[in-house]
Write an enzyme that holds these catalytic residues in place. Structure first.
Site, PDB file in Angstrom:
ATOM      1  N   CYS A 113       1.146  -1.372   0.311  1.00 48.86           N
ATOM      2  CA  CYS A 113      -0.331  -0.104  -0.164  1.00 48.86           C
ATOM      3  C   CYS A 113       0.328   1.477   0.183  1.00 48.86           C
ATOM      4  O   CYS A 113       0.741   2.654  -0.314  1.00 48.86           O
ATOM      5  CB  CYS A 113      -0.971  -0.035   1.420  1.00 48.86           C
ATOM      6  SG  CYS A 113      -2.010  -1.755   1.209  1.00 48.86           S
ATOM      7  N   HIS A 247      -3.201   7.937   2.344  1.00 52.22           N
ATOM      8  CA  HIS A 247      -3.442   6.433   2.169  1.00 52.22           C
ATOM      9  C   HIS A 247      -4.909   6.128   2.033  1.00 52.22           C
ATOM     10  O   HIS A 247      -4.969   6.078   3.662  1.00 52.22           O
ATOM     11  CB  HIS A 247      -2.263   5.271   2.259  1.00 52.22           C
ATOM     12  CG  HIS A 247      -3.256   3.154   1.940  1.00 52.22           C
ATOM     13  ND1 HIS A 247      -3.568   3.512   0.478  1.00 52.22           N
ATOM     14  CD2 HIS A 247      -3.087   2.723   2.457  1.00 52.22           C
ATOM     15  CE1 HIS A 247      -4.378   1.697   0.791  1.00 52.22           C
ATOM     16  NE2 HIS A 247      -3.768   1.467   2.004  1.00 52.22           N
ATOM     17  N   ASN A 277     -10.054   0.205   0.501  1.00 50.95           N
ATOM     18  CA  ASN A 277      -8.536  -0.091   0.512  1.00 50.95           C
ATOM     19  C   ASN A 277      -7.895  -0.145  -1.525  1.00 50.95           C
ATOM     20  O   ASN A 277      -8.145  -1.382  -1.398  1.00 50.95           O
ATOM     21  CB  ASN A 277      -7.935  -0.620   1.144  1.00 50.95           C
ATOM     22  CG  ASN A 277      -6.613  -0.560   0.755  1.00 50.95           C
ATOM     23  OD1 ASN A 277      -5.640  -0.211   0.917  1.00 50.95           O
ATOM     24  ND2 ASN A 277      -6.519  -0.916   2.426  1.00 50.95           N
TER      25      ASN A 277
HETATM   26  N1  ACO Z   1     -18.459  -8.075   9.117  1.00 44.81           N
HETATM   27  C1  ACO Z   1     -19.011  -8.348  11.020  1.00 44.81           C
HETATM   28  N2  ACO Z   1     -18.059  -9.570  11.923  1.00 44.81           N
HETATM   29  C2  ACO Z   1     -16.817  -9.002  11.549  1.00 44.81           C
HETATM   30  C3  ACO Z   1     -16.418  -8.595   9.660  1.00 44.81           C
HETATM   31  C4  ACO Z   1     -17.189  -8.595   9.276  1.00 44.81           C
HETATM   32  N3  ACO Z   1     -16.049  -7.822   7.694  1.00 44.81           N
HETATM   33  N4  ACO Z   1     -14.883  -9.108  10.513  1.00 44.81           N
HETATM   34  C5  ACO Z   1     -14.655  -9.416  11.169  1.00 44.81           C
HETATM   35  N5  ACO Z   1     -16.074  -9.387  12.045  1.00 44.81           N
HETATM   36  C6  ACO Z   1     -16.058 -10.016  13.479  1.00 44.81           C
HETATM   37  C7  ACO Z   1     -14.628 -10.297  14.219  1.00 44.81           C
HETATM   38  O1  ACO Z   1     -14.499 -12.272  13.455  1.00 44.81           O
HETATM   39  C8  ACO Z   1     -14.435 -10.830  15.464  1.00 44.81           C
HETATM   40  O2  ACO Z   1     -16.060 -10.993  16.164  1.00 44.81           O
HETATM   41  P1  ACO Z   1     -15.500 -11.826  17.336  1.00 44.81           P
HETATM   42  O3  ACO Z   1     -15.318 -10.921  18.304  1.00 44.81           O
HETATM   43  O4  ACO Z   1     -16.323 -12.716  17.677  1.00 44.81           O
HETATM   44  O5  ACO Z   1     -14.390 -12.605  17.087  1.00 44.81           O
HETATM   45  C9  ACO Z   1     -15.157  -8.930  15.451  1.00 44.81           C
HETATM   46  O6  ACO Z   1     -16.009  -8.560  14.284  1.00 44.81           O
HETATM   47  C10 ACO Z   1     -13.906  -7.803  15.585  1.00 44.81           C
HETATM   48  O7  ACO Z   1     -13.188  -8.602  14.775  1.00 44.81           O
HETATM   49  P2  ACO Z   1     -11.345  -7.270  15.218  1.00 44.81           P
HETATM   50  O8  ACO Z   1     -10.983  -8.122  13.450  1.00 44.81           O
HETATM   51  O9  ACO Z   1     -11.198  -7.697  15.976  1.00 44.81           O
HETATM   52  O10 ACO Z   1     -12.197  -5.591  14.329  1.00 44.81           O
HETATM   53  P3  ACO Z   1     -11.583  -4.337  14.435  1.00 44.81           P
HETATM   54  O11 ACO Z   1     -12.469  -3.931  15.143  1.00 44.81           O
HETATM   55  O12 ACO Z   1      -9.958  -4.480  14.853  1.00 44.81           O
HETATM   56  O13 ACO Z   1     -11.561  -4.344  13.285  1.00 44.81           O
HETATM   57  C11 ACO Z   1     -11.051  -3.813  10.956  1.00 44.81           C
HETATM   58  C12 ACO Z   1     -10.922  -4.558  12.280  1.00 44.81           C
HETATM   59  C13 ACO Z   1     -11.718  -3.319  10.428  1.00 44.81           C
HETATM   60  C14 ACO Z   1     -10.301  -4.498   9.919  1.00 44.81           C
HETATM   61  C15 ACO Z   1      -9.852  -3.209  11.370  1.00 44.81           C
HETATM   62  O14 ACO Z   1      -8.831  -4.034  12.335  1.00 44.81           O
HETATM   63  C16 ACO Z   1      -8.827  -2.305  10.881  1.00 44.81           C
HETATM   64  O15 ACO Z   1      -9.175  -1.449  10.414  1.00 44.81           O
HETATM   65  N6  ACO Z   1      -7.110  -2.976  10.695  1.00 44.81           N
HETATM   66  C17 ACO Z   1      -6.483  -2.006   9.838  1.00 44.81           C
HETATM   67  C18 ACO Z   1      -6.392  -2.779   8.467  1.00 44.81           C
HETATM   68  C19 ACO Z   1      -6.118  -2.137   7.610  1.00 44.81           C
HETATM   69  O16 ACO Z   1      -6.087  -1.196   7.540  1.00 44.81           O
HETATM   70  N7  ACO Z   1      -5.151  -2.976   6.770  1.00 44.81           N
HETATM   71  C20 ACO Z   1      -5.070  -2.218   5.940  1.00 44.81           C
HETATM   72  C21 ACO Z   1      -3.874  -1.190   6.018  1.00 44.81           C
HETATM   73  S1  ACO Z   1      -2.024  -1.521   4.925  1.00 44.81           S
HETATM   74  C22 ACO Z   1      -3.057  -1.839   3.937  1.00 44.81           C
HETATM   75  O17 ACO Z   1      -3.496  -1.174   2.950  1.00 44.81           O
HETATM   76  C23 ACO Z   1      -3.401  -3.292   2.613  1.00 44.81           C
END
Ligand code: ACO
Length: 320
Positions: A113, A247, A277
């Site tokens: 990214c 980004h 993204n």
């Molecule tokens: N829909 C519904 N529920 C979901 C989904 C979905 N799409 N995805 C995950 N969940 C659930 C999980 O299973 C989990 O359930 P559980 O508590 O029963 O186990 C719950 O939601 C919480 O999951 P987390 O992964 O802890 O949720 P979080 O609040 O961390 O959000 C996210 C996840 C959006 C991916 C966040 O961590 C994030 O944005 N991280 C940064 C990721 C990123 O930006 N990556 C790219 C950067 S680098 C690049 O661009 C390649």
């Protein structure tokens, strides 16, 4: 001293738009979950004939058109992509051919990214060294082909598209152009976000894997120190920044960095809501949108930042 001016901007998004609700039909997810956690409402998804090459070439044509240049004027094509059509020839060389270029040189750059920021930095070095005058820097990505569509934790986050800028060397006095770029990488965090396998590892799935929470934590901290570093190096202050063009991974990461800069939301270019993204394509797509709709004006100080798999991260500061 010679400077790299940003003289052309172009973008391309595939026609097909997939809403959160459409994903919720096939996955256990909801518009509400995706929107509140990421800010994403929809994404563009490549059709059968859209590739990193075709989309990158379309964005490049628009950037050339904006700059009033033709492909004959271009000395180098640098493509940031994690989703090339082939291991080789490079996407950049395929794009050269699509543009009718047989002069100059082209290569791909892999920094996930952060690829576009790495591309700007690389192009700027060629221009300052006198090795090229006009360079196309393109980010082109088809993450729809590397996400695991059964993994709701990752597939909802990404979209496809391409963006391009033309950098042009100038020896004229003035304060315009790319002021600085700062690049970083740290492979010890490589397993937080990666693609499992590639052409060289066919025993693996080829799918993107991510520890979302850990990436999130790294992103806010590293991007905040990255924007500090960029401004400090130029003797500039947060209040000098006219536009943050980040980004577009997640609205919460973007807001975290904007808060650190004390930048109001009106000075942050956001596309993640509509594009999701698009990895290396997200910054040039956002730039293209904000330059064409008149938000970003000539003379504005624009701060770009990105973090991605590697981990890789960095910033680029430019006066347009
Ligand atoms: N829909 C519904 N529920 C979901 C989904 C979905 N799409 N995805 C995950 N969940 C659930 C999980 O299973 C989990 O359930 P559980 O508590 O029963 O186990 C719950 O939601 C919480 O999951 P987390 O992964 O802890 O949720 P979080 O609040 O961390 O959000 C996210 C996840 C959006 C991916 C966040 O961590 C994030 O944005 N991280 C940064 C990721 C990123 O930006 N990556 C790219 C950067 S680098 C690049 O661009 C390649």
């Amino acid at each position: 001293a010679r400077r790299s001016l940003l003289v052309g901007f172009g973008g391309f998004l595939p026609d097909r738009v997939v809403s959160n609700d459409e994903l919720a039909v096939r996955l256990e997810t909801s518009d509400e979950w995706i929107k509140t956690r990421t800010g994403i409402t929809q994404r563009h998804i490549a059709g059968e004939h859209d590739t990193a090459t075709s989309m990158g070439a379309a964005a490049a044509r628009r950037a050339l058109d904006y700059a009033g240049l033709s492909a004959d004027d271009i000395d180098a094509v640098i493509v940031a992509t994690s989703t090339p059509d082939q291991a080789f020839p490079a996407t950049a060389v395929r794009i050269q051919a699509e543009l009718g270029m047989t002069q100059g040189f082209g290569f791909d750059l892999a920094a996930a990214c952060s690829g576009f920021v790495y591309g700007l930095s690389t192009a700027d070095a060629f221009i300052r060294a006198g090795q090229a005058r006009n360079i196309l820097v393109i980010g082109s990505e088809v993450y729809s082909r590397i996400v695991d569509w059964s993994d709701r934790g990752t597939c909802v986050l990404f979209g496809d598209g391409a963006g391009a800028v033309v950098l042009s060397g100038s020896d004229a006095p003035g304060d315009k152009g790319l002021l600085s770029t700062h690049l970083h990488s740290d492979g010890t965090a490589g397993d937080l976000l990666y693609v499992d396998g590639a052409v060289g590892r066919r025993d693996k799935s080829g799918y993107l894997k991510m520890s979302g929470r850990d990436v999130f934590r790294h992103a806010v901290a590293k991007l905040s120190s990255s924007v500090d570093e960029a401004l400090k190096a130029e003797g500039l202050d947060y209040s000098d920044v006219n536009w943050l063009v980040p980004h577009q991974a997640n609205i919460r990461i973007i807001e975290g960095v904007a808060k650190k800069l004390s930048l109001p939301a009106e000075q942050v270019v956001i596309t993640v809501d509509r594009h999701a993204n698009t990895s290396a394509a997200s910054i040039p797509l956002a730039l293209d949108e904000a330059v064409r709709d008149g938000r970003i004006q000539k003379g504005d100080l624009v701060l770009m930042e990105a973090l991605g798999g590697g981990l890789t991260w960095g910033s680029a500061l430019a006066r347009l």
